[in-house]
Design an enzyme around this catalytic site. Structure first.
Site, mmCIF file in Angstrom:
data_model
loop_
_atom_site.group_PDB
_atom_site.id
_atom_site.type_symbol
_atom_site.label_atom_id
_atom_site.label_comp_id
_atom_site.label_asym_id
_atom_site.label_seq_id
_atom_site.Cartn_x
_atom_site.Cartn_y
_atom_site.Cartn_z
ATOM 1 N N GLY A 87 0.811 -1.215 0.000
ATOM 2 C CA GLY A 87 0.000 0.000 0.000
ATOM 3 C C GLY A 87 0.840 1.258 0.000
ATOM 4 N N ARG A 90 4.012 5.819 2.151
ATOM 5 C CA ARG A 90 4.531 7.178 2.377
ATOM 6 C C ARG A 90 4.030 8.144 1.312
ATOM 7 N NH1 ARG A 90 10.776 6.797 0.307
ATOM 8 N NH2 ARG A 90 10.420 5.267 -1.332
ATOM 9 N N LYS A 105 4.689 12.267 -2.222
ATOM 10 C CA LYS A 105 5.514 11.118 -1.845
ATOM 11 C C LYS A 105 6.519 11.563 -0.781
ATOM 12 C CE LYS A 105 8.571 7.565 -3.786
ATOM 13 N NZ LYS A 105 9.185 7.055 -5.043
ATOM 14 N N ARG A 168 4.082 14.211 -7.268
ATOM 15 C CA ARG A 168 3.997 13.544 -8.562
ATOM 16 C C ARG A 168 2.540 13.442 -9.005
ATOM 17 N NH1 ARG A 168 6.019 7.428 -6.971
ATOM 18 N NH2 ARG A 168 4.309 6.865 -5.572
ATOM 19 N N ASP A 244 3.731 -4.443 -7.764
ATOM 20 C CA ASP A 244 3.095 -3.271 -7.150
ATOM 21 C C ASP A 244 3.659 -1.964 -7.681
ATOM 22 O OD1 ASP A 244 5.318 -4.440 -5.414
ATOM 23 O OD2 ASP A 244 5.200 -2.430 -4.590
ATOM 24 N N ASN A 245 4.704 -2.039 -8.506
ATOM 25 C CA ASN A 245 5.279 -0.841 -9.122
ATOM 26 C C ASN A 245 4.876 -0.692 -10.585
ATOM 27 O OD1 ASN A 245 6.645 -0.285 -6.745
ATOM 28 N ND2 ASN A 245 8.553 -1.211 -7.406
#
Length: 488
Positions: A87, A90, A105, A168, A244-245
């Site tokens: 998840g 940060r 981020k 971002r 997850d990326n």
């Protein structure tokens, strides 16, 4: 809010943790203007409250209010191993801004932080800021970066560093890992909601097909195959292609231990935490195909509702098998253009692969080799080409050049036309690790001028930019082996 799932089991509603006494490290004024943010003569926001918003202190400027920040849950495979729940540990999604999701981020601990401190360091924030915008200028699908704000707040990684927040943006930050999470939780309802959201907002062309969910998977897989082909063509290594990326929109996201190739090595590893070379340059297409297999497994419950389990698996498998073909066609199209070959020839794959093998064995600079070929005139003696001196095995280079010149003579375009295509495809400037490191070290001493200057160079990568040749130079020997890890 653009994220389609708002329940307690899908996200956490929370405020960012303020970055104390923030200051501007980098700001992208052109992107700001696209977002409707007025900038002053220095290129910074005219409204000073943007500094507070992008540092997690406030949620309001004169013109914008971000009312409901969230962090989202997802799962994923990390280095090929199922990691379970992950998840936004940060990163906090502030809200929507002109078609983008705006995310901070490094903005504090969330319930998904696990053992982390919720912060990002100045070093990694500058790298993501610069590379996001460099990739955009190169024409690569990517998340964008609006700003980096810094602070003197200390954070501990391998050593004591200072904290920063990178702002971002992307049309959506939904990942393969989101689908994996809700598939693992056996929540077909959440999978359906997320897929329907994507069909409506990001893949409308799939809605009128016989099976929109299968068409959605095929479209995601196609975008991903074309993305990794583009990476290979510019010599970009992501470094951590965990599921997850991986963006569900076919974007480059989560810039961590990335790197552009200097001396070309097919098996180059840009992440020193990747001891087995799982994410080495030459393995990126295979790994992205593997990630699409993870997505196929996660989307299986959606396809089963129409076909049943066995037939659904067959349809997904057939679609998965198209990935290498799509990748290969996109890869060859990129490299043909890089070599100025504007009409297809069956022998082009062999010509490209033999050049890459030659570059690998002679360890020549990836970016500069293709840029030099862009200036080559086939009517001149190839042995007088300055590029020849970069190859230790000059005989092998001469042999390849003979084949290349013969191939160029088959083209009907002029040298000027071919050169125009090549110079618009082969960049002169990329974000080399040593250039980023120089900017980082200056910023760590409160000098942010090099961040600004380097950003300006990278935003015009295909132009000659006279007087800035130093930014196109390979790294000096002392800076050739900078190592980057996942720690940020």
């Amino acid at each position: 809010m653009a994220f389609p799932l708002q329940g307690e089991d899908t996200c956490q509603h929370l405020l960012p943790t303020p970055l104390p006494n923030p200051y501007w490290v980098g700001f992208e004024s052109n992107l700001a203007k696209e977002l409707g943010i007025t900038v002053d003569a220095s290129g910074l926001p005219q409204d000073p409250r943007w500094l507070e918003v992008l540092s997690g202190i406030a949620l309001e400027t004169h013109e914008h209010t971000f009312a409901d920040p969230i962090a989202t849950v997802y799962s994923g495979h990390q280095f090929g191993i199922w990691a379970g729940q992950l998840g936004d540990g940060r990163a906090i999604l502030l809200g929507d801004l002109r078609g983008y999701e705006l995310q901070l981020k490094g903005s504090g601990i969330t319930r998904y932080s696990r053992m982390g401190d919720g912060r990002a360091v100045l070093r990694s924030s500058i790298r993501e800021f610069l590379c996001s915008e460099a990739m955009h200028a190169l024409g690569v699908p990517t998340s964008r970066a609006l700003a980096v704000t810094g602070s003197k707040k200390s954070v501990l990684r391998e050593s004591l560093e200072t904290a920063a927040v990178c702002t971002r943006l992307a049309p959506s930050f939904i990942r393969v890992g989101h689908f994996e999470h809700f598939a693992a939780a056996r929540s077909t309802e959440h999978l359906t909601t997320m897929a329907d959201y994507l069909l409506t907002h990001h893949y409308p062309e799939c809605q009128g097909t016989d099976d929109p969910y299968l068409a959605l998977f095929a479209a995601i897989s196609e975008r991903t195959a074309k993305l990794v082909a583009h990476w290979q063509a510019i010599g970009f290594c992501h470094g951590v292609l965990n599921s997850d990326n991986i963006s569900i929109l076919g974007l480059t996201i989560d810039y961590g231990p990335f790197g552009f190739l200097d001396r070309f090595q097919m098996d180059h590893i840009c992440n020193h935490s990747d001891g087995q070379g799982r994410y080495a340059y030459q393995r990126q297409p295979q790994i992205m195909h593997w990630n699409m297999a993870c997505l196929a497994g996660a989307m299986l419950p959606l396809i089963e509702t129409r076909y049943g389990s066995e037939l659904a698996q067959e349809h997904l498998q057939k679609t998965l098998e198209e990935f290498p073909e799509i990748y290969r066609a996109a890869w060859l199209k990129h490299f043909r253009t890089k070599l100025g070959l504007l009409t297809p020839n069956p022998d082009d794959t062999s010509l490209v692969e033999s050049l890459l093998q030659l570059m690998h064995h002679n360890r020549v600079d990836f970016t500069n080799t293709f840029r030099a070929l862009s200036h080559f005139d086939a009517s001149h003696d190839a042995r007088s080409n300055p590029l020849r001196d970069q190859f230790l095995n000059r005989d092998a280079f001469d042999t390849w050049m003979q084949s290349y010149v013969a191939r160029l003579k088959e083209e009907k375009c002029s040298h000027a036309e071919r050169q125009s295509h090549m110079l618009a495809t082969n960049p002169k400037f990329v974000l080399r690790n040593y250039l980023a490191q120089i900017a980082i070290e200056k910023a760590q001493n409160d000098d942010f001028s090099e961040v600004k200057r380097l950003l300006a160079v990278l935003q015009d990568p295909f132009s000659e930019q006279p007087g800035l040749e130093e930014y196109a130079a390979p790294p000096p020997a002392a800076l050739e082996h900078i190592e980057v890890s996942c720690s940020s």
